[in-house]
Design an enzyme around this catalytic site. Structure first.
Site, PDB file in Angstrom:
ATOM      1  N   ALA A  38      24.010 -12.490  13.771  1.00  0.00           N
ATOM      2  CA  ALA A  38      24.982 -13.251  12.992  1.00  0.00           C
ATOM      3  C   ALA A  38      26.382 -12.669  13.127  1.00  0.00           C
ATOM      4  O   ALA A  38      27.347 -13.400  13.407  1.00  0.00           O
ATOM      5  CB  ALA A  38      24.563 -13.300  11.531  1.00  0.00           C
ATOM      6  N   VAL A  98      18.493 -14.377   8.101  1.00  0.00           N
ATOM      7  CA  VAL A  98      19.300 -14.479   9.308  1.00  0.00           C
ATOM      8  C   VAL A  98      19.497 -13.068   9.853  1.00  0.00           C
ATOM      9  O   VAL A  98      19.893 -12.159   9.105  1.00  0.00           O
ATOM     10  CB  VAL A  98      20.675 -15.126   8.978  1.00  0.00           C
ATOM     11  CG1 VAL A  98      21.559 -15.171  10.197  1.00  0.00           C
ATOM     12  CG2 VAL A  98      20.484 -16.511   8.393  1.00  0.00           C
ATOM     13  N   CYS A  99      19.198 -12.868  11.121  1.00  0.00           N
ATOM     14  CA  CYS A  99      19.362 -11.549  11.731  1.00  0.00           C
ATOM     15  C   CYS A  99      20.813 -11.107  11.625  1.00  0.00           C
ATOM     16  O   CYS A  99      21.720 -11.786  12.128  1.00  0.00           O
ATOM     17  CB  CYS A  99      18.929 -11.582  13.194  1.00  0.00           C
ATOM     18  SG  CYS A  99      19.215 -10.023  14.058  1.00  0.00           S
ATOM     19  N   ILE A 100      21.041  -9.981  10.985  1.00  0.00           N
ATOM     20  CA  ILE A 100      22.401  -9.527  10.730  1.00  0.00           C
ATOM     21  C   ILE A 100      23.156  -9.222  12.022  1.00  0.00           C
ATOM     22  O   ILE A 100      24.323  -9.585  12.162  1.00  0.00           O
ATOM     23  CB  ILE A 100      22.424  -8.325   9.760  1.00  0.00           C
ATOM     24  CG1 ILE A 100      23.858  -8.015   9.335  1.00  0.00           C
ATOM     25  CG2 ILE A 100      21.704  -7.129  10.345  1.00  0.00           C
ATOM     26  CD1 ILE A 100      23.949  -7.021   8.196  1.00  0.00           C
TER      27      ILE A 100
END
Length: 130
Positions: free
Chosen positions: A83, A78-80
């Protein structure tokens, strides 16, 4: 052949997460292909919210992805940045932002765009779902 799946569409407002799941399920069941990783970006990161509860008469796409990941040892990234912007945190980010709780659902893991670049450069194909 090794694949990277890059998902951008919201699990609520588009069919991107659902279409990618069906593609991944078929691909992994063929036993001729593999998926190096799945990278969720933009609104698709909402799938990793542990507190997400769709109506009972709808498919819980997050649960389907988690089961697929467990069965096939699939990495769900998940793209930090996306997110955190949408309020999805792991324990490390919770501490960094001095919050009292986190809500990243395992086995999803926060990663930067460098992980996406690595996946794309180390696999044969990247399939994008919007």
């Amino acid at each position: 052949m090794q694949y990277t799946l890059f998902i951008q569409g919201s699990p609520h407002a588009s069919k991107a997460c659902h279409s990618a799941y069906k593609f991944a399920h078929a691909l992994l069941n063929s036993e001729q292909h593999s998926i190096e990783g799945v990278f969720f970006y933009e609104d698709s990161v909402l799938i990793a919210n542990e507190l997400m509860q769709p109506p009972r008469d709808e498919t819980n796409i997050s649960t389907l992805w988690k089961a697929l990941a467990e069965k096939h040892s699939l990495n769900l990234y998940v793209c930090i940045a996306a997110a955190v912007r949408r309020g999805i945190m792991n324990e490390t980010e919770m501490s960094r932002y001095e919050l009292n709780q986190y809500n990243l659902s395992p086995p999803f893991q926060l990663e930067g765009l460098g992980t996406l670049v690595h996946l794309m450069s180390s696999t044969d194909r990247t399939i994008i779902f919007r």
